[in-house]
Design an enzyme around this catalytic site. Structure first.
Site, mmCIF file in Angstrom:
data_model
loop_
_atom_site.group_PDB
_atom_site.id
_atom_site.type_symbol
_atom_site.label_atom_id
_atom_site.label_comp_id
_atom_site.label_asym_id
_atom_site.label_seq_id
_atom_site.Cartn_x
_atom_site.Cartn_y
_atom_site.Cartn_z
ATOM 1 N N ALA A 92 0.841 -1.203 0.000
ATOM 2 C CA ALA A 92 0.000 0.000 0.000
ATOM 3 C C ALA A 92 0.874 1.250 0.000
ATOM 4 O O ALA A 92 2.095 1.161 -0.031
ATOM 5 C CB ALA A 92 -0.917 -0.013 1.216
ATOM 6 N N ASN A 93 0.251 2.424 0.033
ATOM 7 C CA ASN A 93 0.991 3.685 0.180
ATOM 8 C C ASN A 93 0.243 4.579 1.167
ATOM 9 O O ASN A 93 -0.821 4.219 1.656
ATOM 10 C CB ASN A 93 1.175 4.366 -1.190
ATOM 11 C CG ASN A 93 -0.140 4.752 -1.823
ATOM 12 O OD1 ASN A 93 -0.877 5.591 -1.294
ATOM 13 N ND2 ASN A 93 -0.467 4.130 -2.951
ATOM 14 N N ARG A 94 0.816 5.753 1.455
ATOM 15 C CA ARG A 94 0.313 6.589 2.547
ATOM 16 C C ARG A 94 -0.755 7.593 2.141
ATOM 17 O O ARG A 94 -1.066 8.505 2.891
ATOM 18 C CB ARG A 94 1.472 7.353 3.193
ATOM 19 C CG ARG A 94 2.466 6.457 3.886
ATOM 20 C CD ARG A 94 3.514 7.289 4.622
ATOM 21 N NE ARG A 94 4.617 6.464 5.065
ATOM 22 C CZ ARG A 94 4.562 5.656 6.124
ATOM 23 N NH1 ARG A 94 3.460 5.580 6.851
ATOM 24 N NH2 ARG A 94 5.602 4.930 6.443
ATOM 25 N N SER A 95 -1.329 7.460 0.949
ATOM 26 C CA SER A 95 -2.368 8.408 0.536
ATOM 27 C C SER A 95 -3.540 8.379 1.526
ATOM 28 O O SER A 95 -4.022 7.320 1.907
ATOM 29 C CB SER A 95 -2.872 8.043 -0.869
ATOM 30 O OG SER A 95 -4.080 8.724 -1.136
ATOM 31 N N ALA A 98 -3.854 7.748 -5.580
ATOM 32 C CA ALA A 98 -2.435 7.376 -5.594
ATOM 33 C C ALA A 98 -2.367 5.889 -5.922
ATOM 34 O O ALA A 98 -2.302 5.033 -5.035
ATOM 35 C CB ALA A 98 -1.798 7.671 -4.238
#
Ligand code: C5P
Length: 224
Positions: A29-32, A95
């Site tokens: 995952a990412n931090r969006s 994102a």
């Protein structure tokens, strides 16, 4: 009407991160946070648009009057976007993960003494570029974001051409700007032949400014 200039117009917004499965319990995952995309969906709905919000996993509530389709992976985000067409405008604020795990394991990967698993990655579809390149049902206004850390306008213009979209909102996400996960955003609106430098403002204010610009765009289209 003056207060609902986008009444009856269908619009699509993507927001949030994507989760790319590794196995049934793990993902990349990412931090969006999804804040900017949710604020845009809310601002468009406030102007009367019929908004479909295709969202990755976030902690945010669905804005009033917005239809949310929740997805996890980039592939599912693309499918949900295509299912939402036709729309008059599409704003891609998600994102999206650049890569997915090539072969998702259908069982939880076991920890084994002295052995490390290895993950092979595959490229995800570029949703913005895919929708921009459509022969049928291409939205008349396709808007992307460009998160840059240097030469923002130049890189944003290059991204506009490469993705084939109509407008790019380019912002500085360099360390110390606090944009990622933060409440404020300073953006440039880039079109094929213009650059607008918007003041630093809250993500809600950026969203309202964008929604007003979109309303102005359709007013001008209608006047032709
Ligand atoms: O290529 P880059 O990730 O910098 O482009 C950012 C823009 O492209 C954003 O508008 C983002 O939502 C969109 N995008 C997309 N699908 C991808 C990657 C980015 O829609 N796979």
């Amino acid at each position: 009407s003056a207060k609902k200039p986008l009444r009856g117009r269908k619009m699509l917004v993507t927001a949030g991160p994507t989760h790319e499965p590794i196995d049934p319990v793990r993902y990349i995952a990412n931090r969006s946070s999804g804040k900017q995309g949710y604020a845009i969906a809310a601002a468009l709905a406030d102007l009367g648009a019929e908004v479909t919000l295709v969202s990755g996993p976030t902690r945010l509530d669905t804005p009033r009057g917005v239809t949310r389709k929740s997805i996890e992976s980039a592939k599912d985000m693309l499918a949900a976007c295509e299912a939402a067409l036709p729309v008059e405008a599409a704003i891609f604020a998600a994102a999206v993960a650049d890569w997915r795990v090539e072969a998702e394991s259908d069982q939880k990967i076991k920890k084994r003494e002295g052995q490390l698993p290895s993950l092979s990655l595959a490229e995800n579809p570029d949703i913005l570029a895919t929708v921009s390149a459509r022969k049928s049902d291409r939205p008349s206004l396709v808007i992307g974001f460009a998160a840059e850390t240097e030469t923002i306008i130049e890189n944003g213009k290059a991204k506009l051409a490469k993705k084939g979209c109509d407008w790019i909102l380019a912002n500085d996400v360099g360390t110390g700007t606090g944009t990622f996960g933060g409440d404020d955003n300073q953006v440039f609106l880039l079109t094929r032949d213009s650059v607008e430098d918007w003041p630093k403002q809250s993500k809600e204010a950026v969203a309202r400014t964008l929604a007003d610009r979109i309303a102005k765009y359709f007013q001008e289209v209608d006047a032709c």
